[in-house]
Design a protein around this motif. Structure first.
Motif, mmCIF file in Angstrom:
data_model
loop_
_atom_site.group_PDB
_atom_site.id
_atom_site.type_symbol
_atom_site.label_atom_id
_atom_site.label_comp_id
_atom_site.label_asym_id
_atom_site.label_seq_id
_atom_site.Cartn_x
_atom_site.Cartn_y
_atom_site.Cartn_z
ATOM 1 N N ILE A 50 0.818 -1.212 0.000
ATOM 2 C CA ILE A 50 0.000 0.000 0.000
ATOM 3 C C ILE A 50 0.853 1.264 0.000
ATOM 4 O O ILE A 50 0.622 2.187 -0.786
ATOM 5 C CB ILE A 50 -0.980 -0.023 1.190
ATOM 6 C CG1 ILE A 50 -1.953 -1.198 1.021
ATOM 7 C CG2 ILE A 50 -1.738 1.292 1.294
ATOM 8 C CD1 ILE A 50 -2.907 -1.391 2.187
ATOM 9 N N ASP A 51 1.854 1.324 0.883
ATOM 10 C CA ASP A 51 2.680 2.531 0.969
ATOM 11 C C ASP A 51 3.365 2.884 -0.351
ATOM 12 O O ASP A 51 3.394 4.067 -0.735
ATOM 13 C CB ASP A 51 3.725 2.384 2.080
ATOM 14 C CG ASP A 51 3.095 2.347 3.470
ATOM 15 O OD1 ASP A 51 1.887 2.659 3.583
ATOM 16 O OD2 ASP A 51 3.794 1.983 4.432
ATOM 17 N N SER A 63 7.654 2.918 -7.089
ATOM 18 C CA SER A 63 8.292 2.727 -5.789
ATOM 19 C C SER A 63 8.522 1.231 -5.595
ATOM 20 O O SER A 63 7.634 0.422 -5.854
ATOM 21 C CB SER A 63 7.406 3.281 -4.668
ATOM 22 O OG SER A 63 8.000 3.067 -3.402
ATOM 23 N N TYR A 64 9.710 0.869 -5.117
ATOM 24 C CA TYR A 64 10.121 -0.534 -5.086
ATOM 25 C C TYR A 64 10.358 -1.012 -3.660
ATOM 26 O O TYR A 64 10.858 -0.280 -2.816
ATOM 27 C CB TYR A 64 11.389 -0.729 -5.927
ATOM 28 C CG TYR A 64 11.134 -0.513 -7.400
ATOM 29 C CD1 TYR A 64 10.880 -1.576 -8.245
ATOM 30 C CD2 TYR A 64 11.094 0.779 -7.924
ATOM 31 C CE1 TYR A 64 10.618 -1.375 -9.595
ATOM 32 C CE2 TYR A 64 10.835 0.990 -9.271
ATOM 33 C CZ TYR A 64 10.589 -0.091 -10.096
ATOM 34 O OH TYR A 64 10.308 0.120 -11.425
ATOM 35 N N VAL A 92 13.954 6.182 1.555
ATOM 36 C CA VAL A 92 13.535 4.819 1.871
ATOM 37 C C VAL A 92 12.657 4.858 3.113
ATOM 38 O O VAL A 92 13.127 5.218 4.196
ATOM 39 C CB VAL A 92 14.751 3.908 2.119
ATOM 40 C CG1 VAL A 92 14.303 2.493 2.456
ATOM 41 C CG2 VAL A 92 15.682 3.908 0.907
ATOM 42 N N GLU A 93 11.391 4.490 2.963
ATOM 43 C CA GLU A 93 10.502 4.417 4.127
ATOM 44 C C GLU A 93 10.656 3.066 4.802
ATOM 45 O O GLU A 93 10.566 2.014 4.168
ATOM 46 C CB GLU A 93 9.042 4.623 3.730
ATOM 47 C CG GLU A 93 8.106 4.547 4.937
ATOM 48 C CD GLU A 93 6.623 4.630 4.586
ATOM 49 O OE1 GLU A 93 5.799 4.369 5.491
ATOM 50 O OE2 GLU A 93 6.300 4.954 3.436
ATOM 51 N N GLY A 94 10.867 3.079 6.108
ATOM 52 C CA GLY A 94 11.049 1.850 6.867
ATOM 53 C C GLY A 94 9.761 1.098 7.104
ATOM 54 O O GLY A 94 8.676 1.470 6.652
ATOM 55 N N GLY A 198 -4.809 -2.221 6.735
ATOM 56 C CA GLY A 198 -3.939 -1.055 6.818
ATOM 57 C C GLY A 198 -4.600 0.150 6.188
ATOM 58 O O GLY A 198 -5.811 0.340 6.265
ATOM 59 N N LEU A 199 -3.783 0.996 5.566
ATOM 60 C CA LEU A 199 -4.309 2.194 4.929
ATOM 61 C C LEU A 199 -5.159 1.833 3.719
ATOM 62 O O LEU A 199 -4.960 0.804 3.074
ATOM 63 C CB LEU A 199 -3.144 3.086 4.466
ATOM 64 C CG LEU A 199 -2.235 3.656 5.551
ATOM 65 C CD1 LEU A 199 -1.048 4.359 4.906
ATOM 66 C CD2 LEU A 199 -2.987 4.602 6.457
#
Length: 463
Positions: A50-51, A63-64, A92-94, A198-199
């Motif tokens: 989703i993110d 986005s990978y 980079v989102e954790g 989740g979202l």
């Protein structure tokens, strides 16, 4: 860093835990930096679908996923180098809290592991709404828990006002190496809507232009963007073992990708590896289309078919078309939501039953809700469209539905193994259709993509 920067830089946004606002902060940073004229490339640690979709809305770029357990170090460094090479900044989102991953003892699959592999500094997002000086104790704990992780800065989220923000800055400065680069006030207008997995997805339109603007303005007021940019470091040197999906073969099979509001969970690497193996990918909608495109096989990803049960069931022409393609022996690969669609029926959260394709003689039920969540290793227990017996791949399960008992006469092509030692047979093989709850990451075994394309191309040759 300016809009004319020629050397790509890298930064990781981590969190103290899930729910602290990592995604909101990441999206705000991406939008604010884009408004400065920078080209920003986003990545997501872990198996999340989703993110990355929200990242793509903001950046206009794919986005990978970077997953240490599923795909390993070489894949991560090569992916960042490949897709961020023409960007000014890679963000980079954790996943979850910085040190959360496969289990309680190892760092496998965690943000900390990925940050160390990438040699990238971490900006830690902290939900400060119910603490002040104690925020410094949290930051100090994160610094000391693993000093090899470069915890460079802190963004305090949900602060109550100027005095609250000042106390947090002073406390962290007095006891910690990391510095506070932002204090974001509470603002419900930028919150993203959620549901049971989740979202809500980006495709549902929750991240509007107006919300993106509010997010960017909030970040610009509350975060020192110049300070954040000063923390970024050069991209890592990629490993040599990761195959490059950019090296595409001439198309030798057409594969239909089910893609709409009900089916939207795909790893971009999976699609890229299919193309690299010689697939021409054709998107179609089980919700809206009444005729299948001319294809040699089908790939159903996950999503939310349970929310669209009535519409999917009402599209009888498409249900018939999918059954017909399966009866012809053309390869089908379906995971999670795809399995649900190919089952006899879905019982939704309200107890209503919706008839589906009917390949798998069992009903999927959303009641009672039973969470199945975790990394899974798959060993091919028999030949299938994804390869020959003995092949090994890794993936992830995340669903609240349960499947009624499947008749024993249906072959199981998978042997699943969880970290806890639990093993079971799964991967239902019906003719040339393979159905599973597991979302496999093809980069864990690129042979999966080659085998599926070969199976589809073989079907084309026979016809």
């Amino acid at each position: 860093m300016s809009a004319t920067t020629s050397s790509p830089r890298l930064l990781v946004v981590g969190g103290v835990s899930s729910g602290v606002g990592k995604t909101t902060v990441t999206l705000g940073l991406l939008e604010a930096l884009r408004r400065r004229g920078l080209t920003v490339q986003a990545f997501k640690v872990g198996p999340d679908f989703i993110d990355p979709g929200f990242h793509e809305v903001v950046t206009g770029r794919g986005s990978y996923n970077l997953d240490g357990w599923m795909c390993g170090r070489d894949h991560a460094t090569a992916t960042v180098a490949r897709y961020a090479g023409d960007a000014d900044l890679a963000l980079v989102e954790g996943v979850m809290g910085c040190f959360d991953g496969l289990d309680g003892l190892s760092e496998e699959g965690s943000t900390a592991q990925m940050a160390k592999w990438l040699n990238a500094p971490v900006v830690l997002v902290l939900d400060a709404q119910a603490q002040a000086r104690s925020a410094a104790a949290v930051v100090l704990g994160f610094e000391q828990f693993d000093p090899a992780m470069q915890l460079a800065a802190v963004i305090a989220n949900q602060v109550g006002g100027e005095a609250h923000a000042r106390w947090i800055r002073e406390a962290v400065a007095a006891r910690c190496r990391a510095r506070v680069v932002g204090a974001i006030p509470r603002d419900e207008s930028v919150a993203l809507a959620e549901r049971h997995l989740g979202l809500m997805t980006a495709g549902e339109g929750g991240l509007t232009v107006e919300k993106r603007q509010r997010l960017a303005e909030l970040i610009e007021r509350s975060v020192d963007l110049d300070d954040v940019l000063s923390l970024a470091v050069p991209l890592p040197v990629p490993g040599t073992a990761a195959p490059s999906p950019s090296l595409r073969r001439a198309p030798r099979a057409r594969i239909g990708i089910a893609h709409d509001a009900a089916f939207c969970f795909y790893y971009r690497d999976n699609l890229a590896l299919l193309e690299a193996a010689g697939a021409e990918l054709v998107s179609w909608s089980p919700l809206d289309d009444t005729v299948l495109p001319a294809v040699d096989g089908l790939y159903f990803g996950g999503g939310y078919p349970e929310l669209y049960g009535a519409t999917l069931a009402g599209n009888r022409a498409m249900l018939t078309a999918v059954r017909s393609l399966a009866s012809e022996g053309r390869p089908i690969y379906a995971e999670c939501g795809g399995l649900m669609y190919l089952a006899d029926a879905i019982e939704d959260l309200d107890g209503a039953t919706h008839r589906m394709v009917g390949l798998l003689p069992a009903t999927v039920r959303m009641r009672p809700r039973r969470l199945s969540l975790g990394y899974t290793e798959v060993t091919l227990h028999g030949d299938s469209p994804l390869g020959q017996s003995g092949g090994i791949a890794r993936g992830h399960e995340f669903h609240y539905s349960s499947l009624d008992p499947v008749p024993s006469w249906i072959p199981r092509a998978y042997r699943l193994r969880r970290r806890q030692g639990e093993e079971r047979a799964e991967g239902y093989l019906i003719g040339n259709a393979l159905l599973s709850y597991v979302h496999l990451h093809f980069a864990s075994n690129p042979g999966l993509a080659r085998s599926f394309v070969a199976a589809c191309a073989g079907d084309r040759a026979r016809t």
